[in-house]
Design an enzyme around this catalytic site. Sequence first.
Site, PDB file in Angstrom:
ATOM      1  N   ASP A   1     -21.352  21.339  18.530  1.00  0.00           N
ATOM      2  CA  ASP A   1     -21.230  22.683  19.296  1.00  0.00           C
ATOM      3  C   ASP A   1     -21.443  23.956  18.252  1.00  0.00           C
ATOM      4  O   ASP A   1     -21.058  23.752  17.095  1.00  0.00           O
ATOM      5  CB  ASP A   1     -19.953  22.794  19.795  1.00  0.00           C
ATOM      6  CG  ASP A   1     -19.520  23.919  20.762  1.00  0.00           C
ATOM      7  OD1 ASP A   1     -20.239  24.154  21.778  1.00  0.00           O
ATOM      8  OD2 ASP A   1     -18.589  24.687  20.434  1.00  0.00           O
TER       9      ASP A   1
ATOM     10  N   GLU B   1     -26.524  22.408  18.873  1.00  0.00           N
ATOM     11  CA  GLU B   1     -26.642  23.511  19.800  1.00  0.00           C
ATOM     12  C   GLU B   1     -26.967  24.823  18.897  1.00  0.00           C
ATOM     13  O   GLU B   1     -25.837  25.220  18.424  1.00  0.00           O
ATOM     14  CB  GLU B   1     -25.115  23.542  20.468  1.00  0.00           C
ATOM     15  CG  GLU B   1     -25.452  24.816  21.641  1.00  0.00           C
ATOM     16  CD  GLU B   1     -24.047  25.529  21.856  1.00  0.00           C
ATOM     17  OE1 GLU B   1     -24.028  25.936  23.097  1.00  0.00           O
ATOM     18  OE2 GLU B   1     -23.132  25.476  21.119  1.00  0.00           O
TER      19      GLU B   1
END
Length: 559
Positions: free
Chosen positions: A246, A289
């Site tokens: 993330d 990401e």
Amino acid sequence: MRPTRALCLLTALTWTACATNPSGGEPGGGKPPPGSRAEIEPVAGTEWYRKAVVYEVFVRSFQDSNGDGKGDLPGLISRLDYLNDGNPETHDDLGVDALWLMPVFVSPSYHGYDVVDYERIHPDYGTLQDFERMCEEAHRRGMRVIMDFVVNHSSVQHPWFVESASSPSSPKRDWYIWGPRDAGWKQPWDPFSSSPTWHLKNGAYYYGVFWSGMPDLNMRTPALREEVKRLASLWLARGVDGFRLDAARYLIETGGGAGQYDTAETHAFWKELSAHVRQVKPDAVLVGENWSTTPNIATYYGATGEVPGGDELPLNFNFPLSEQLMAGLNANNAALIASKLVEMGSVYPAGVSDAPMLTNHDMVRSATQLGFNAGRKASAVALLLTLPGTPFLYYGEEVGLANGTTNNDEAKRTPMPWEGTPQGGFTTGTPWFGFAPGHTAGDNVAAQTGVEDSLLSRYRKLIQVRHATEALSRGGLQVLSATTGQATTLAFVRTLGDTQVLVVHNVSDSGASVGPLALPGTTAEVLFADPQVGSLTRAADGWQVSLSGRGTGIWRLQP
């Protein structure tokens, strides 16, 4: 974790096709100029993830097993056969190769991106034994498991942060970023935002780029780096096959502004973690990401000289391509998509694996973005599953699940509609969040199962075709159609070794003709063709075909 405003860019790296449709249609055929990087090269590595189709699951919304209205791991286990039953002879499962689980660690939030304990499963979802059984059952069916691993930040309630905040002399003080005053840094994705990034606690300020409840971890600290690697080893031993990372581009800061993202130190740590993961489990995957521009995303693959496919993050989500897929479908203009593919070919390192998607948990769902239009939804899946790389499907996308009716992120993560009943087959209790509109009117698994022209059947069939044709998963791509102006069709050829597969999409509602396409071969084997897609025929000057509105055709070209 989505920034409040994504930074996206469409560049004008295009080439002009060198043949035209004699009927006055769009350009078609031809190749980029010799020596150009306008084509995407075949994948270099052979790891499982380089030819996989991955399914993103929000466990809280997938299947409830105990009637509390929240999805859980036993519920997910009960639905694994829907995703892949492990029998290649059957065709009533979706046929995906891997699951990406959104965060399942202990967390005070419904979404789980503020972790309190990186070693324990959230009690709403079950136990560690449930998680290990889920991994075993997925593996038994031939599916891998990717776990969301959130190490840019933790929860403010994490014991690490509690100890770090307790005193300037705390042994874990440097596990987070502290200063004597508010440094005034802006959120890097929105320099005009008034949202603070430095937060007062016990007489000092800590950095938390997303909000005060998620303080950024200080990955400059050697002890913390070793702890993150230990945790990665722990979960690999527990059965996972990789990690989704993330907010990967915001990991290590060197100052405000440009020092908050894409730093050399960030790239260095991901290379360090990647080398560690390869050592522990050589075929495990890291998925980044990095919500950014195409040229910037390309840098997160790292160097390809010694590690095929890159020594940093072997998969990176392709947010710019997602944007252009939605834009092209809504504008009936395939040139928007073609130009992005050409740009990728010009800047991505040779042999890397893309990670295309339509949408994910941070985005308005594709069905809603596409105006609930059945033809556009059909084109979207056909595009996604014929592109290079490792496609990621967001749960419910295969039945046309729309956004919920609220404006919060929960509306992007509503319960999975298994049937058209009020409780949707998801729970026997009250769902933790309301279903999206349409689940009682046919946007559910039961209503679409066994229906030949349903969206679910289309997903299943195209995944089967992709698996049966390695050129569609690992092959390169060469764009054969217009990259500027208005173009209703997208044509490209996928190549792996001596195998060439021609793919043609019509992204408009009206019929269209494509060709002549100057490609080799004398016969064409149909791998997939929508109704009313004509036969691919060979004339003296190349291949030609007529397509119905929103039609897709896939052919293997043979000598």
